[in-house]
Design an enzyme around this catalytic site. Structure first.
Site, short mmCIF file in Angstrom:
data_model
loop_
_atom_site.label_atom_id
_atom_site.label_comp_id
_atom_site.label_asym_id
_atom_site.label_seq_id
_atom_site.Cartn_x
_atom_site.Cartn_y
_atom_site.Cartn_z
N PRO A 41 40.89 105.92 111.12
CA PRO A 41 39.79 104.99 110.82
C PRO A 41 39.42 104.17 112.03
O PRO A 41 40.28 103.65 112.73
CB PRO A 41 40.38 104.10 109.71
N MET A 42 38.10 104.05 112.30
CA MET A 42 37.60 103.22 113.39
C MET A 42 36.41 102.42 112.90
O MET A 42 35.45 103.00 112.37
CB MET A 42 37.20 104.09 114.60
N GLN A 95 39.29 103.49 103.44
CA GLN A 95 40.21 102.42 103.80
C GLN A 95 39.65 101.05 103.43
O GLN A 95 38.53 100.71 103.81
CB GLN A 95 40.53 102.44 105.30
N CYS A 126 44.89 96.23 111.25
CA CYS A 126 43.81 95.66 112.06
C CYS A 126 44.26 94.32 112.66
O CYS A 126 44.69 93.43 111.93
CB CYS A 126 42.56 95.44 111.20
N LYS A 165 48.17 102.05 106.37
CA LYS A 165 48.19 102.21 107.84
C LYS A 165 48.67 100.89 108.42
O LYS A 165 48.12 99.83 108.12
CB LYS A 165 46.82 102.58 108.39
N ASN A 226 50.07 107.59 115.46
CA ASN A 226 48.75 107.26 116.00
C ASN A 226 48.91 106.38 117.23
O ASN A 226 49.75 105.49 117.25
CB ASN A 226 47.94 106.55 114.91
N GLY A 227 48.09 106.66 118.25
CA GLY A 227 48.09 105.80 119.42
C GLY A 227 48.10 106.58 120.73
O GLY A 227 48.98 107.40 120.97
N ASP A 228 47.10 106.34 121.56
CA ASP A 228 47.01 106.91 122.92
C ASP A 228 46.93 108.44 122.94
O ASP A 228 47.32 109.06 123.94
CB ASP A 228 48.20 106.46 123.78
N ARG A 251 40.20 107.14 119.38
CA ARG A 251 39.28 107.11 120.51
C ARG A 251 39.14 108.45 121.22
O ARG A 251 38.10 108.73 121.82
CB ARG A 251 39.74 106.03 121.51
#
Length: 363
Positions: A41-42, A95, A126, A165, A226-228, A251
């Site tokens: 989710p973004m 979400q 968040c 999340k 999740n991440g990078d 991203r």
């Protein structure tokens, strides 16, 4: 207007199929996903058209941008519109964020009336101040005494799976993700997605994958890391050694919409996708945006920012970006995109993944 977009060209279809053969279905709780690579989710990005596009390009499942439970319960039309799904969307979750269990439960019920979400996800990660100061997002990780009843009330209100999340913790000396996963397991949560930073880190520093992997080895629930995961190479390398059941990409999909396909393949040092492929993808995005959103201003905003991100790493991208933001409307943007991406011919992208890319408010 029909929601059936035109087929991709035979050339692009062949490229997609050559990589899609590496996809393997996975089971997360009671749900089946077509790949272990999911769209994270973004905020302001994961609208229904973008989610559908990413599924077309290999994402095994998707999650919406975070949506306020209070906006839903107040009957705000713009918020309610965010709950809608595309007719052909599959494996999609919505979400929600908020601090009040009763409000979240009511909003979750309303969500299922406005679309076909297969699961409801609670945002507990968040870090943005306006969300956290009201008790939502990462703030839900602070008071673990209240968390069991909070999750239980939302869980009992809906007939579909409930997921969460989270981050690794509030700050470095308070990384309580393991305790949260234990509570989630006891309250019937289906799975947990974890971003490898603390709330205090926001989007700075590096995601702590050692921490995530240690959790995944001991977790009673399926864990999604999740991440990078910015490049196809980093995604593939992580998949080879992870203890997580799946990975979420955020991203990375903005600069490479083919990352869900390329991230599954060992042959990704040089992308097989060229400028004309990106142009086809943007035409499909335009179709989905105009079919889903009534307001031209929203269509323009969504299209322009994604087109600019997709151009990252290509030659003369900065000039293209300037042209796009000077354009007066969506049709002019389309014309600029066609000229630019088709002019690239067989040129490859050259992205510096060490450079900072988007550091706030997106997930």
């Amino acid at each position: 207007m029909s929601y059936q977009a035109a087929d991709f060209s035979p050339q692009l279809n062949q490229k997609i199929l050559s990589l899609a053969k590496h996809k393997k279905t996975i089971q997360l709780g009671s749900l089946t996903f077509s790949s272990p690579l999911l769209l994270a989710p973004m905020a302001g990005i994961c609208s229904a058209p973008f989610r559908q596009l990413m599924q077309d390009l290999g994402a095994g499942g998707t999650v919406s941008e975070l949506i306020s439970c209070h906006g839903i319960n107040y009957g705000n039309q713009l918020t309610l519109n965010m709950l809608k799904t595309m007719p052909h969307e599959k494996e999609v979750g919505i979400q929600l964020f908020g601090e009040d269990a009763a409000a979240m439960a009511k909003a979750a019920q309303t969500t299922l009336e406005h679309g076909k979400a297969q699961f409801i996800d609670i945002n507990m990660g968040c870090p943005v101040k306006k969300v956290v100061t009201k008790g939502g997002g990462s703030a839900l990780m602070k008071d673990l005494k209240k968390l069991p009843s909070f999750l239980a009330e939302v869980k009992k209100s809906i007939p579909v799976p409930l997921t969460i999340k989270i981050r690794t913790g509030w700050q470095d000396d308070d990384r309580n993700a393991a305790e949260i996963i234990k509570i989630a397991s006891e309250e019937g949560i289906e799975w947990v997605a974890i971003h490898g930073r603390t709330r205090a880190q926001q989007y700075t520093g590096r995601a702590d994958w050692e921490f995530i992997e240690n959790l995944a080895q001991k977790s009673a629930l399926p864990l999604i890391g999740n991440g990078d995961l910015h490049s196809a190479h980093s995604v593939y390398q992580r998949l080879q050694k992870t203890h997580c059941r799946a990975l979420m990409i955020a991203r990375g999909a903005l600069r490479n919409p083919f990352i869900f396909l390329e991230g599954l393949s060992p042959c990704h040092q040089e992308s097989i996708f060229i400028g004309s492929d990106y142009w086809e993808v943007l035409q499909r995005l335009h179709f989905y945006l105009t079919a889903h959103f009534d307001r031209p201003s929203i269509q323009l905003i969504q299209f322009r920012k994604l087109a600019v991100w997709f151009a990252a790493g290509f030659a003369n991208a900065s000039h293209f970006r300037s042209q796009m933001f000077a354009a007066k409307g969506l049709q002019e943007c389309l014309s600029i995109c066609q000229d630019y991406f088709l002019s690239l011919q067989d040129r490859q992208k050259n992205i510096n993944y060490d450079e900072i890319f988007m550091t706030s408010g997106h997930g």
